[in-house]
Design a protein around this motif. Structure first.
Motif, PDB file in Angstrom:
ATOM      1  N   ASP A 219       5.896 -21.636  10.528  1.00  0.00           N
ATOM      2  CA  ASP A 219       7.163 -21.277  11.163  1.00  0.00           C
ATOM      3  C   ASP A 219       7.076 -19.815  11.625  1.00  0.00           C
ATOM      4  N   GLU A 220       7.152 -19.616  12.940  1.00  0.00           N
ATOM      5  CA  GLU A 220       6.964 -18.280  13.500  1.00  0.00           C
ATOM      6  C   GLU A 220       7.970 -17.272  12.949  1.00  0.00           C
ATOM      7  N   GLU A 221       9.207 -17.753  12.739  1.00  0.00           N
ATOM      8  CA  GLU A 221      10.240 -16.862  12.204  1.00  0.00           C
ATOM      9  C   GLU A 221       9.803 -16.328  10.826  1.00  0.00           C
ATOM     10  N   GLY A 225       8.916 -12.544   9.735  1.00  0.00           N
ATOM     11  CA  GLY A 225       9.613 -11.989   8.563  1.00  0.00           C
ATOM     12  C   GLY A 225       8.612 -11.479   7.527  1.00  0.00           C
ATOM     13  N   SER A 226       7.517 -12.206   7.369  1.00  0.00           N
ATOM     14  CA  SER A 226       6.484 -11.792   6.404  1.00  0.00           C
ATOM     15  C   SER A 226       5.806 -10.506   6.877  1.00  0.00           C
ATOM     16  N   TYR A 227       5.518 -10.430   8.185  1.00  0.00           N
ATOM     17  CA  TYR A 227       4.902  -9.201   8.728  1.00  0.00           C
ATOM     18  C   TYR A 227       5.762  -7.986   8.367  1.00  0.00           C
ATOM     19  N   LYS A 228       7.105  -8.160   8.534  1.00  0.00           N
ATOM     20  CA  LYS A 228       8.010  -7.022   8.256  1.00  0.00           C
ATOM     21  C   LYS A 228       7.898  -6.598   6.791  1.00  0.00           C
ATOM     22  N   LEU A 252      -0.975 -20.209  16.674  1.00  0.00           N
ATOM     23  CA  LEU A 252      -0.323 -19.277  15.742  1.00  0.00           C
ATOM     24  C   LEU A 252      -1.360 -18.780  14.724  1.00  0.00           C
ATOM     25  N   ARG A 253      -2.181 -19.722  14.280  1.00  0.00           N
ATOM     26  CA  ARG A 253      -3.248 -19.385  13.326  1.00  0.00           C
ATOM     27  C   ARG A 253      -4.154 -18.292  13.913  1.00  0.00           C
ATOM     28  N   ALA A 254      -4.557 -18.495  15.177  1.00  0.00           N
ATOM     29  CA  ALA A 254      -5.452 -17.523  15.817  1.00  0.00           C
ATOM     30  C   ALA A 254      -4.778 -16.160  15.935  1.00  0.00           C
ATOM     31  N   SER A 255      -3.472 -16.155  16.206  1.00  0.00           N
ATOM     32  CA  SER A 255      -2.801 -14.855  16.381  1.00  0.00           C
ATOM     33  C   SER A 255      -2.667 -14.131  15.044  1.00  0.00           C
ATOM     34  N   ILE A 256      -2.489 -14.874  13.962  1.00  0.00           N
ATOM     35  CA  ILE A 256      -2.408 -14.231  12.639  1.00  0.00           C
ATOM     36  C   ILE A 256      -3.761 -13.575  12.306  1.00  0.00           C
ATOM     37  N   VAL A 257      -4.845 -14.301  12.606  1.00  0.00           N
ATOM     38  CA  VAL A 257      -6.184 -13.773  12.342  1.00  0.00           C
ATOM     39  C   VAL A 257      -6.439 -12.539  13.227  1.00  0.00           C
ATOM     40  N   LYS A 258      -6.022 -12.661  14.498  1.00  0.00           N
ATOM     41  CA  LYS A 258      -6.229 -11.546  15.441  1.00  0.00           C
ATOM     42  C   LYS A 258      -5.479 -10.284  14.977  1.00  0.00           C
ATOM     43  N   ASN A 259      -4.337 -10.505  14.337  1.00  0.00           N
ATOM     44  CA  ASN A 259      -3.571  -9.361  13.824  1.00  0.00           C
ATOM     45  C   ASN A 259      -4.170  -8.775  12.547  1.00  0.00           C
TER      46      ASN A 259
END
Ligand SMILES: Cc1cc2nc3c(=O)[nH]c(=O)nc-3n(C[C@H](O)[C@H](O)[C@H](O)COP(=O)(O)OP(=O)(O)OC[C@H]3O[C@@H](n4cnc5c(N)ncnc54)[C@H](O)[C@@H]3O)c2cc1C
Length: 299
Positions: A219-221, A225-228, A252-259
């Motif tokens: 869930d992107e939201e 929220g977790s990033y914050k 979404l998975r790829a963007s989390i890894v990229k971050n």
């Protein structure tokens, strides 16, 4: 959507197994341990961690529980042999939770003994609410024996903040997820916003006290929220991880890894994939809807 999902679930048993296998294959590594090893190795090549899970059927005998125990031990040996960046996830009902608590604990203990030998982590999944108390009880017993194991808590249950607060005192290692089973509204939050608020509240409590958390969501939201929270507590990358299911929301998975965050993918496998999938669809028709949606609209 509910009617739509339920209709899909009713139709699935009439679809040839071979066809179901085609769409299930996105979510399941295969039937054998060697399939799971291959999928895990490919994830590792992309810098993604894994947690391997042997799919099991409802069991009713000691022998079946022991067979499941032995399969879990084979996974641990394979992780060591092939030097995989993975751990093991397991369900206590597969080890006999509903037959006898002590039998279940002894089976878990044999698995933990092997994990201890190779210094591997073991995650205990959380099942429906009839198992919550006994799962926590066995987890606490297991942790005294081998601290390198963790538990899952479900944000949709009203009781979870209290459970988390108690387990935090013992510096438990958590996976936090929304929860996948259909629970009555007397014990569970039913609306998405309410579940999300509770998820972030529990996550904040866990992270604030320095507990390691596997943040299990697509869930992107909740990811935002977790990033914050990660930023607010200035957390090291090694003190938490994101977790996702195999084949779900790969962008979404790829963007989390990229971050730059650690990400672990749940890799289920086993010969019981068909019955397991049907049962999961029946337990929660929303899953069938997700699958159908993701075939039509790949993200
Ligand atoms: C690593 C991991 C381990 C888990 N372990 C447990 C456990 O031990 N006990 C337990 O009760 N639950 C477990 N779950 C399931 C979890 O509780 C949720 O039900 C599930 O992940 C869906 O919630 P969500 O946070 O992704 O949010 P949602 O709002 O449900 O989903 C967000 C979006 O993600 C996509 N999506 C979500 N799930 C799926 C899916 N299965 N197939 C296809 N698309 C999907 C959809 O596009 C959806 O719109 C686990 C989940 C993960 C990722």
């Amino acid at each position: 959507m509910n009617f739509f999902n339920k209709t899909i679930v009713k139709l699935i048993p009439y679809v040839p197994k071979k066809v179901v296998r085609i769409f299930a294959s996105k979510y399941i590594a295969g039937e054998t341990l060697s399939d799971a090893i291959q999928v895990t190795a490919k994830l590792n090549e992309k810098g993604i961690l894994a947690t391997m899970d042997v799919l099991g059927e409802d069991i009713s005998t000691k022998e079946e529980a022991e067979r499941n125990r032995d399969e879990c031990i084979e996974v641990i040996k394979a992780i060591n042999k092939f030097d995989l960046d993975s751990n093991l996830s397991l369900k206590l009902t597969q080890l006999g939770l509903k037959i006898n608590l002590d039998l279940c604990f002894q089976n878990l203990k044999s698995i933990l003994e092997k994990a201890k030998l190779f210094n591997q982590f073991v995650r205990i999944d959380m099942e429906d609410s009839s198992c919550t108390d006994s799962t926590i009880q066995i987890f606490e017993r297991a942790r005294d024996y081998y601290p390198n194991c963790g538990i899952v808590l479900q944000a949709y249950l009203n009781r979870t903040l209290e459970d988390a607060t108690r387990l935090i005192e013992k510096k438990a290692n958590f996976r936090l997820c929304k929860g996948i089973y259909v629970e009555p509204e007397t014990i569970a939050i039913k609306d998405k916003q309410g579940i999300n608020r509770n998820f972030l509240k529990i996550l904040k409590t866990m992270l604030a006290t320095g507990c390691y958390v596997g943040i299990a969501t697509h869930d992107e939201e909740l990811v935002q929220g977790s990033y914050k929270l990660i930023e607010e507590f200035k957390l090291e990358k090694t003190s938490y991880e994101f977790q996702m299911l195999l084949g779900v929301r790969e962008n979404l998975r790829a963007s989390i890894v990229k971050n730059g965050h650690r990400l672990r993918v749940y890799v289920p496998f086993g010969k019981h994939w068909y019955k397991y999938s049907l049962r999961r669809f029946k337990e929660n028709p929303q899953i069938a809807g997700y699958i159908f949606k993701s075939i039509l609209f790949r993200d």
